[in-house]
Design an enzyme around this catalytic site. Structure first.
Site, PDB file in Angstrom:
ATOM      1  N   SER A   1      40.911  55.288  74.268  1.00  0.00           N
ATOM      2  CA  SER A   1      40.487  53.672  74.273  1.00  0.00           C
ATOM      3  C   SER A   1      39.270  53.477  73.367  1.00  0.00           C
ATOM      4  O   SER A   1      38.675  54.397  72.465  1.00  0.00           O
ATOM      5  CB  SER A   1      40.172  52.930  75.584  1.00  0.00           C
ATOM      6  OG  SER A   1      40.145  52.057  75.476  1.00  0.00           O
ATOM      7  N   ASN A   2      38.672  52.401  73.351  1.00  0.00           N
ATOM      8  CA  ASN A   2      37.274  52.123  72.480  1.00  0.00           C
ATOM      9  C   ASN A   2      36.451  51.057  73.314  1.00  0.00           C
ATOM     10  O   ASN A   2      36.774  50.992  74.672  1.00  0.00           O
ATOM     11  CB  ASN A   2      37.749  51.372  71.248  1.00  0.00           C
ATOM     12  CG  ASN A   2      38.593  50.125  71.401  1.00  0.00           C
ATOM     13  OD1 ASN A   2      38.001  49.292  72.171  1.00  0.00           O
ATOM     14  ND2 ASN A   2      39.740  50.278  71.196  1.00  0.00           N
ATOM     15  N   HIS A   3      35.329  50.950  72.699  1.00  0.00           N
ATOM     16  CA  HIS A   3      34.197  50.125  73.477  1.00  0.00           C
ATOM     17  C   HIS A   3      34.320  48.522  73.589  1.00  0.00           C
ATOM     18  O   HIS A   3      33.641  47.935  73.642  1.00  0.00           O
ATOM     19  CB  HIS A   3      33.148  49.873  72.628  1.00  0.00           C
ATOM     20  CG  HIS A   3      32.512  51.808  72.942  1.00  0.00           C
ATOM     21  ND1 HIS A   3      32.275  52.394  73.929  1.00  0.00           N
ATOM     22  CD2 HIS A   3      32.298  52.753  71.936  1.00  0.00           C
ATOM     23  CE1 HIS A   3      31.731  53.667  73.698  1.00  0.00           C
ATOM     24  NE2 HIS A   3      31.943  54.021  72.685  1.00  0.00           N
TER      25      HIS A   3
END
Ligand code: C5P
Length: 408
Positions: A216-218
């Site tokens: 995933s990412n931030h």
């Protein structure tokens, strides 16, 4: 929504204050556009402004006399009458000097006397050199005017009279007219996006590796949610397609559709797209996903583990390829380098109407912050940079640009 047939400023009384800036020449075009929209225009100028454009020109275009001095025949009473006559007082261009005097409540010319007596909403379109615009004195004067409830029309970026390139240009007359239209629509409760369906994607996506892990990412989804709320405030019926995040909204104009993966987001958006007038893709969609998702937890084993990744569908690109002439697509571009070049490339290649560029290199911009600093590029080649603002304010700027494009 067709706005063309309706003259949205019909009968509106606009009091235009022109102060001394090279942008004063644009007052002529502005008055013509306002008159064309059915508005009644009266002009007051500072003496400095008369060095850039003649009162005769503005009197002819506005079809009304242009008083100049407080001591002119009848002007003293006029300043109160004019201030009460107007539905809106618009100072355009607003020079650094006039902004400073307005902030202080000084009253040494007719424009300022009219301003101080105005009981109507006040808007101002600043125009000055970039260094003057960034000077702490100007910053605090502009903040003061905003604290008085006045509305600042966004300043534009581009070539300046000094020959430098930067922030400080007055908004183009067309943008100022669009700003006024939005003001009157909102005031009438006739919201500019009434009857429009908007889809907003927001948040990250997660791409499963096995039942336990994911990529995933931030992304927090804060920016996208703020945009969904601003669109709903403007009257749109908003479908928020939201990736996994703890952020949420309870706005009554928004329906939230929760998704996890890029594929789910793609499906949620594409099925709704035919009924949407606006799509804002603010989600940080994973570009790659594991080619095979293990159905059991992958056990610790060798020193290295390789996961094959495959591309996810590019949602926005596929919408861009299939969009109809009335549909408006807005994308985001978050980069760490060559920001403008990449943003313009995306605008072109994904067939977008507007792209919002932000850079991770800017302090206070990006994931999880409550602030953001953006530049907007539209398909007509217009570029607008904004200072660091709350994500809610940035969302307002983006929605104003969307409304303006709809009217273009
Ligand atoms: O090409 P890039 O991923 O940087 O493009 C960013 C824009 O495209 C964002 O508006 C993002 O929401 C959208 N996007 C998308 N589907 C993807 C990847 C990005 O809609 N798979």
């Amino acid at each position: 929504m067709s706005m063309d047939a309706i003259k949205m400023l019909q009968g509106k009384k606009i009091l235009l204050g022109v102060s001394g800036s090279i942008a004063a020449y644009k007052a002529a075009t502005l008055i013509r556009l306002l008159v064309k929209e059915g508005a009644e225009v009266k002009v007051v100028m500072t003496n400095a402004a008369t060095g850039f454009i003649t009162p005769l020109t503005l009197a002819t275009l506005s079809k009304n006399e242009v008083p100049l001095n407080i001591s002119d025949h009848d002007s003293w009473n006029n300043h109160v009458r004019l201030g009460r006559w107007a539905d809106v007082m618009l100072i355009a261009p607003a020079s650094a000097n006039t902004i400073a005097k307005m902030a202080l409540g000084l009253c040494d010319n007719l424009l300022l006397a009219v301003y101080l007596s105005a009981t109507c909403p006040v808007m101002f379109a600043p125009a000055m050199d970039e260094d003057m615009w960034h000077h702490p004195a100007t910053r605090s004067n502009v903040d003061k005017l905003i604290s008085y409830g006045h509305q600042q029309i966004p300043i534009a970026t581009g070539e300046l009279a000094s020959g430098l390139f930067g922030e400080g240009r007055m908004a183009e007359p067309e943008q100022i007219v669009a700003f006024l239209k939005t003001h009157f629509q909102q005031k009438n409760g006739n919201k500019p996006l009434n009857g429009t369906t908007a889809i907003v994607t927001a948040g990250p996506t997660i791409e499963h590796i096995d039942p336990v892990r994911y990529i995933s990412n931030h992304s927090s989804g804060k920016m996208g949610i703020a945009i969904a709320e601003a669109l709903a405030d403007a009257g749109a019926n908003v479908q928020l397609v939201l990736g996994p995040t703890s952020q949420q909204t309870s706005h009554t104009g928004i329906t939230t559709i929760k998704v996890q993966t890029a594929q789910e987001m793609f499906e949620a958006v594409t099925t709704r797209f035919p009924h949407a007038g606006i799509v804002v893709a603010a989600a940080a969609v994973a570009d790659y996903r594991p080619a095979n998702v293990a159905d059991r937890k992958i056990k610790k084993g060798e020193a290295q583990l390789h996961i094959d990744l495959e591309k996810t569908p590019d949602i926005l690109r596929s919408l861009g390829d299939s969009k109809g002439p009335q549909q408006l697509l807005v994308g985001f571009s978050l980069e760490t380098n060559n920001e403008k070049e990449y943003a313009l490339k995306k605008l072109r290649e994904k067939h977008l109407d507007l792209i919002v560029m932000n850079s991770l290199a800017d302090a206070g911009a990006g994931f999880n912050y409550d602030t953001n600093k953006v530049t907007l590029f539209d398909k007509n080649g217009q570029e607008r940079s904004f200072p660091l603002k709350s994500k809610q304010e940035v969302a307002q700027d983006i929605v104003s640009a969307i409304i303006e494009l709809q009217h273009a």
